[in-house]
Each structure stands twice: as structure tokens, then as C-alpha cells.
Design a protein around this motif. Sequence first.
Motif, PDB file in Angstrom:
ATOM      1  N   SER A  94      21.068   1.725  -0.449  1.00  0.00           N
ATOM      2  CA  SER A  94      22.249   1.816   0.456  1.00  0.00           C
ATOM      3  C   SER A  94      23.603   1.420  -0.293  1.00  0.00           C
ATOM      4  CB  SER A  94      22.062   0.800   1.616  1.00  0.00           C
ATOM      5  OG  SER A  94      21.045   1.601   2.544  1.00  0.00           O
ATOM      6  N   ASP A  95      24.817   2.062  -0.013  1.00  0.00           N
ATOM      7  CA  ASP A  95      25.854   1.395  -0.632  1.00  0.00           C
ATOM      8  C   ASP A  95      26.491   0.398   0.144  1.00  0.00           C
ATOM      9  OD1 ASP A  95      27.109   2.400   1.349  1.00  0.00           O
ATOM     10  OD2 ASP A  95      28.247   4.239   0.114  1.00  0.00           O
ATOM     11  N   GLU A  96      27.608  -0.392  -0.197  1.00  0.00           N
ATOM     12  CA  GLU A  96      28.296  -1.309   0.579  1.00  0.00           C
ATOM     13  C   GLU A  96      28.930  -0.891   1.973  1.00  0.00           C
ATOM     14  OE1 GLU A  96      31.346   1.037  -1.499  1.00  0.00           O
ATOM     15  OE2 GLU A  96      29.415   0.154  -2.108  1.00  0.00           O
ATOM     16  N   LEU A  97      28.801   0.164   2.254  1.00  0.00           N
ATOM     17  CA  LEU A  97      29.005   0.926   3.735  1.00  0.00           C
ATOM     18  C   LEU A  97      27.913   1.059   4.267  1.00  0.00           C
ATOM     19  CD1 LEU A  97      32.348   3.081   2.811  1.00  0.00           C
ATOM     20  CD2 LEU A  97      32.181   0.519   3.464  1.00  0.00           C
ATOM     21  N   GLY A  98      26.927   0.936   3.814  1.00  0.00           N
ATOM     22  CA  GLY A  98      25.585   1.178   4.366  1.00  0.00           C
ATOM     23  C   GLY A  98      24.986   2.880   4.221  1.00  0.00           C
ATOM     24  N   ARG A  99      25.824   3.693   3.638  1.00  0.00           N
ATOM     25  CA  ARG A  99      25.446   5.066   3.277  1.00  0.00           C
ATOM     26  C   ARG A  99      24.266   5.185   2.380  1.00  0.00           C
ATOM     27  NH1 ARG A  99      31.432   6.682   2.152  1.00  0.00           N
ATOM     28  NH2 ARG A  99      31.166   5.452   0.309  1.00  0.00           N
ATOM     29  N   ALA A 117      24.991   6.804   7.518  1.00  0.00           N
ATOM     30  CA  ALA A 117      24.815   5.353   7.540  1.00  0.00           C
ATOM     31  C   ALA A 117      23.777   5.076   8.428  1.00  0.00           C
ATOM     32  CB  ALA A 117      25.982   4.458   7.589  1.00  0.00           C
ATOM     33  N   CYS A 118      22.656   5.827   8.541  1.00  0.00           N
ATOM     34  CA  CYS A 118      21.398   5.276   9.522  1.00  0.00           C
ATOM     35  C   CYS A 118      20.828   4.171   9.073  1.00  0.00           C
ATOM     36  CB  CYS A 118      20.459   6.481   9.492  1.00  0.00           C
ATOM     37  SG  CYS A 118      21.028   8.080   9.284  1.00  0.00           S
ATOM     38  N   PRO A 158      23.351  14.184 -12.569  1.00  0.00           N
ATOM     39  CA  PRO A 158      22.325  14.087 -11.470  1.00  0.00           C
ATOM     40  C   PRO A 158      22.029  15.327 -10.410  1.00  0.00           C
ATOM     41  CG  PRO A 158      23.939  12.687 -10.625  1.00  0.00           C
ATOM     42  CD  PRO A 158      24.597  13.183 -12.059  1.00  0.00           C
ATOM     43  N   LEU A 159      20.720  15.518 -10.444  1.00  0.00           N
ATOM     44  CA  LEU A 159      20.516  16.813  -9.941  1.00  0.00           C
ATOM     45  C   LEU A 159      20.931  16.965  -8.316  1.00  0.00           C
ATOM     46  CD1 LEU A 159      19.283  19.923  -9.522  1.00  0.00           C
ATOM     47  CD2 LEU A 159      17.061  18.706  -9.584  1.00  0.00           C
ATOM     48  N   ILE A 160      20.262  15.872  -7.481  1.00  0.00           N
ATOM     49  CA  ILE A 160      20.442  15.635  -6.272  1.00  0.00           C
ATOM     50  C   ILE A 160      21.304  14.352  -6.045  1.00  0.00           C
ATOM     51  CG2 ILE A 160      18.891  15.128  -4.051  1.00  0.00           C
ATOM     52  CD1 ILE A 160      16.541  16.157  -5.858  1.00  0.00           C
ATOM     53  N   GLN A 161      22.328  14.814  -5.134  1.00  0.00           N
ATOM     54  CA  GLN A 161      23.093  13.524  -4.699  1.00  0.00           C
ATOM     55  C   GLN A 161      23.288  13.627  -3.166  1.00  0.00           C
ATOM     56  OE1 GLN A 161      26.172  14.789  -7.925  1.00  0.00           O
ATOM     57  NE2 GLN A 161      26.291  12.533  -7.923  1.00  0.00           N
ATOM     58  N   VAL A 162      23.986  12.376  -2.868  1.00  0.00           N
ATOM     59  CA  VAL A 162      24.357  12.237  -1.417  1.00  0.00           C
ATOM     60  C   VAL A 162      25.769  12.384  -1.311  1.00  0.00           C
ATOM     61  CG1 VAL A 162      24.488  10.737   0.532  1.00  0.00           C
ATOM     62  CG2 VAL A 162      22.450  10.644  -0.794  1.00  0.00           C
ATOM     63  N   ILE A 163      26.405  13.430  -0.337  1.00  0.00           N
ATOM     64  CA  ILE A 163      27.712  13.549  -0.184  1.00  0.00           C
ATOM     65  C   ILE A 163      28.095  12.299   0.761  1.00  0.00           C
ATOM     66  CG2 ILE A 163      29.379  14.853   0.677  1.00  0.00           C
ATOM     67  CD1 ILE A 163      27.628  17.169   0.343  1.00  0.00           C
ATOM     68  N   PRO A 164      29.002  11.228   0.221  1.00  0.00           N
ATOM     69  CA  PRO A 164      29.170  10.018   0.977  1.00  0.00           C
ATOM     70  C   PRO A 164      29.594  10.235   2.252  1.00  0.00           C
ATOM     71  CG  PRO A 164      29.752   9.875  -1.220  1.00  0.00           C
ATOM     72  CD  PRO A 164      29.703  11.296  -1.223  1.00  0.00           C
ATOM     73  N   PHE A 165      30.823  11.037   2.405  1.00  0.00           N
ATOM     74  CA  PHE A 165      31.306  11.137   3.811  1.00  0.00           C
ATOM     75  C   PHE A 165      30.797  11.940   4.990  1.00  0.00           C
ATOM     76  CE2 PHE A 165      33.516  13.569   0.888  1.00  0.00           C
ATOM     77  CZ  PHE A 165      33.323  15.023   1.281  1.00  0.00           C
ATOM     78  N   ALA A 166      29.571  12.483   4.333  1.00  0.00           N
ATOM     79  CA  ALA A 166      28.565  13.411   5.279  1.00  0.00           C
ATOM     80  C   ALA A 166      27.450  12.288   5.745  1.00  0.00           C
ATOM     81  CB  ALA A 166      28.022  14.466   4.648  1.00  0.00           C
ATOM     82  N   CYS A 167      27.264  11.186   4.934  1.00  0.00           N
ATOM     83  CA  CYS A 167      25.996  10.420   5.537  1.00  0.00           C
ATOM     84  C   CYS A 167      26.279   9.772   6.666  1.00  0.00           C
ATOM     85  CB  CYS A 167      25.757   9.677   4.333  1.00  0.00           C
ATOM     86  SG  CYS A 167      24.411   8.490   4.635  1.00  0.00           S
TER      87      CYS A 167
END
Length: 499
Positions: free
Chosen positions: A183-188, A107-108, A96-105
Motif C-alpha cells: 500500500s502507498d501512503e494513501l492506502g492504494r 484503496a480497499c 514494469p509490466l504490470i502496474q496499478v493506475i493510482p487514481f483508479a484504485c
Amino acid sequence: MKGITTPMARIRRRVFEEAARLGFEGGGLSRMDQVPYQIIPGEVALYRDSVFRERAVVGERLRMACGLPLRDTGEYAPISQGIERAAVCGRYVEGPLIQVIPFACNACDTHRFAVTDACQRCLEHPCVSACPVKAVSLGERRARIDTETCIRCGRCRDACPYHAILEVRRPCAAVCGVDAIQSDELGRAVIDQEKCVACGQCLSHCPFSAIADKSQVFQLALALREGKRVAAALAPSFVGQFGPLATPGRVKSALLALGFSQVVEVAMGADWSTDQEAREFLKHVGKDMPFLATSCCPSWSVMAKREFPELAGYVSLSLTPMVQAARRIREENPGTMVAFIGPCLAKKLEAGRESVRSDVDFVVTFEEMMGMFAAKEVDFAALSESEVLADATALGRGYAVAGGVAAALAKRIEMLEPGREVPIDRADTLSACKKLLMVARAGKRDGYLLEGMACPGGCIGGTGGMLPVKKAAGMVERFAQDSPRGWDDPKSPPVQPAE
């Protein structure tokens, strides 16, 4: 957040600079593991809760800037893992071209209403009366909203005489026109890659700099270092992107100083696209097609075909300006590699398509190119003006601004078939584009030319650009007016009667 150089923007650009420097240096790629310590020195965190977290985020961004995937946070791996495989100058971006860096999110909250200090706890408290589910009540100092009960209808906000109630949405999701942010299971935040069309608006609107895209800046620097013959295909929205000293002539000089063999305006390709789409419109609309939709914006085109499959056949088959320009570069200079330099992330995926791979070798954004200039310490003030860019007409250069594509097509149609009226409708941002297609699907745009742009303001609002949209529009329009080339020029598309 264009036009505002935030701390996160500076770090992002430093990452591109270091990725380019790795490419220009060639060997010693293990130095990549040291880069986060160079960008985030010391022991005191300046931006996040921990200096170690800051460096970890920089490490992931650096990997993506070199075209590498994110690491699994549950397993140890050096930042440089896989860099040898990526150190190939002809390597395309892999999804995938665009991704979320999990530990930078952060979880707004995805969507909620919040009462601010502007609340006066008034006697009327219309917010309480307006709520259909009794989610609003009065606290000691201000009104309160029970988020579990709230149905997010917004009636309390509309009823408040002090405008004390705000609607809060997750910024990345709010600008996504295809509802790809989940959102993932941690709200990110996570991106649904089946829905994403790579417009990149989520990336530019994330206040935590948690979203990144893969780049070819490392591979392009390698190619230039190895002495490959690479042509720079410069998108028409480049004007002013590299700072007030970076005039068009100096930008050309800067690119030649980096090692590019030539600099060509992609607006030249826009002129050819204009001619092709104008002829397509005259040949089909009103006969076997109810309307014609433009094809130059890949995100708009993919969204239209994916979400409105019954209308897919009405999107123009003409090649995009990037591909048109690249093919002409290769025809005139066999063996030359082509690097598209522009504001668009979706072009990275377009260049990776099987039908386009033989035409475009690299796609880098203006922001990534700024990193390459920094890596080579290019000083625009010390550069002389190169020969003026004169590859394209004013119409082709105008493609960068919303409305410019339709205006160019209408003008070209008038040249091919004098007196032919061309009703036009257009939209920028994917949410507005959806509404446009809904109207067209209802049969209310028959005979029309439809222009769609995924980014606000058109290409000048692309994620890889650095100027505010209004300022960028003015600079592009002035540059277009200065074009010395007309449609009667030998390099311009031939003025022939319509088929």
C-alpha cells in the motif's frame, strides 16, 4: 472474473481495439488523445464518480496498451506523449509490466472482519466470548468489531452460528502468491516489482479495473500493416477463446486475414519440450538431482528460483514451448518474425530476455488479439474453415491444462524407458506451488517429477484468457483428442532410446 463480460471488461477490450486500430492506421498518432472521448462519450459518469476520472483511467490503459508507461499525475502530459518512440514494430515491452493506475484504485481494506446484517444479536453471542482481545461487542442491532483492537484471528467468525461475520481481504492481494501487493501512503495498492513474477492474477481479480499490463498489440498491428512476414504461434489454450463461432479452422483463417504469414501450434514446441525434459529426468533424477521441476511456466520458474534458491538447479533447463516453436518457425522460414498468442502475461517478460529476444518478437494475449480482430472487423461467421491445424500431438496440446505437462512427461519417459515409474506431484496457483516446494525441500519428493503452474487450472486460467477454467479445460481436452499427429510423425520429436 472470466466468463462474465462486465462493463469494465468491455472497456478494456475496446481499449485494445483502439490501440490495434492506431497501429493498423499507421500515421495520425495524435488521434490517440481523442480515444478516451470515443470510449467514454458524453458528460454523465456511468462507472466512477466522474466522467473525467473515467476518461483519465481509459487514457492510462490506452498508453499501456501501446507499451507506454503511466504518466506522472502531478504533471501535464498528453496521452500520446512518447507514442512516436513506441511506434516501432520490433519494440519489446519495458518493465514494469504490470502496474496499478493510482487514481483508479479504491484503496480497499487490506484485511478485516466485518459483521453483516445476518447477525441476530443472539443471547449466547459466542463471537464476543471467542475474541481473545475483546474487540467484539454488542451494538443496538448487531455485533461490532473494533478494527483498531482486532488481531484478525478469525475466531469470532468461526464461532458465529449464523455465519454473519465475513473475512474481507483486498482482492488483488488475496490472489497474489508472492505477497507483492503493498500500500502507498494513501492506502492504494502498489506492486513490489522485486517480488512480482508477472502472473497477472491481481489484474484479473481487481473489481475496480485499476491494474493493467503493457502490451505489444499496437506494435504488432504496425508490423502487419507494414507487410512484415509474421508467423502466429498459437498457444494450445486458444480453443473457444474467441467465441462459439471461432472454431480452430476459423481462428486460423482469421489470423491469415489479419496478415499473418502462417499459423503454427505452440503445442508443437510442447512436444519438443516434453522430449527434452523426459531425457533430462532420466539422466539426472536419482543420480545428481533429487527431483526435476518443469520449466514451461515462467512465473512458477522465476518464483521457484527466487524464493527457493537452493532448489534452483532442479528446475528443468529445457526451453519453454513458446521458444521451441519459435525457433522451429525461424529455422524453416528465415527472416520471419514470430508473434506468440496466448493467455500468459509472464510470456511478455520472457520474450524480452536477452536469450529469447532473437526468437520471439511479439507476445499478445487472447483478449488483446480479440481487440485486433475487432479493429479489422473480422466476422467469424463469414469465414471459411482453413486447413485443419495438425502441428502437435495430443500430449503437446494437453499442456494447457494443469496436470497435462506431467502426464505428457510420464508418457514420454515410459516410451524412452519402458517400466520406469514416475512419481508425480503438481500444483497450480503460486501459493500452492510454494507449499509443493517446501515439501520438496524437506526431502519428501525425492525421485519425483514436479509440475508447477502459476494460474488456477494451468494456462487456461491465465489472465489473458476469457473463458471460465472448467469450460476451457473441456474444450482443450476435446481438441487434444482430435490431434491427427502421433509421436511417429516426421515432425514430432524422434523416438530414440534414452541416453
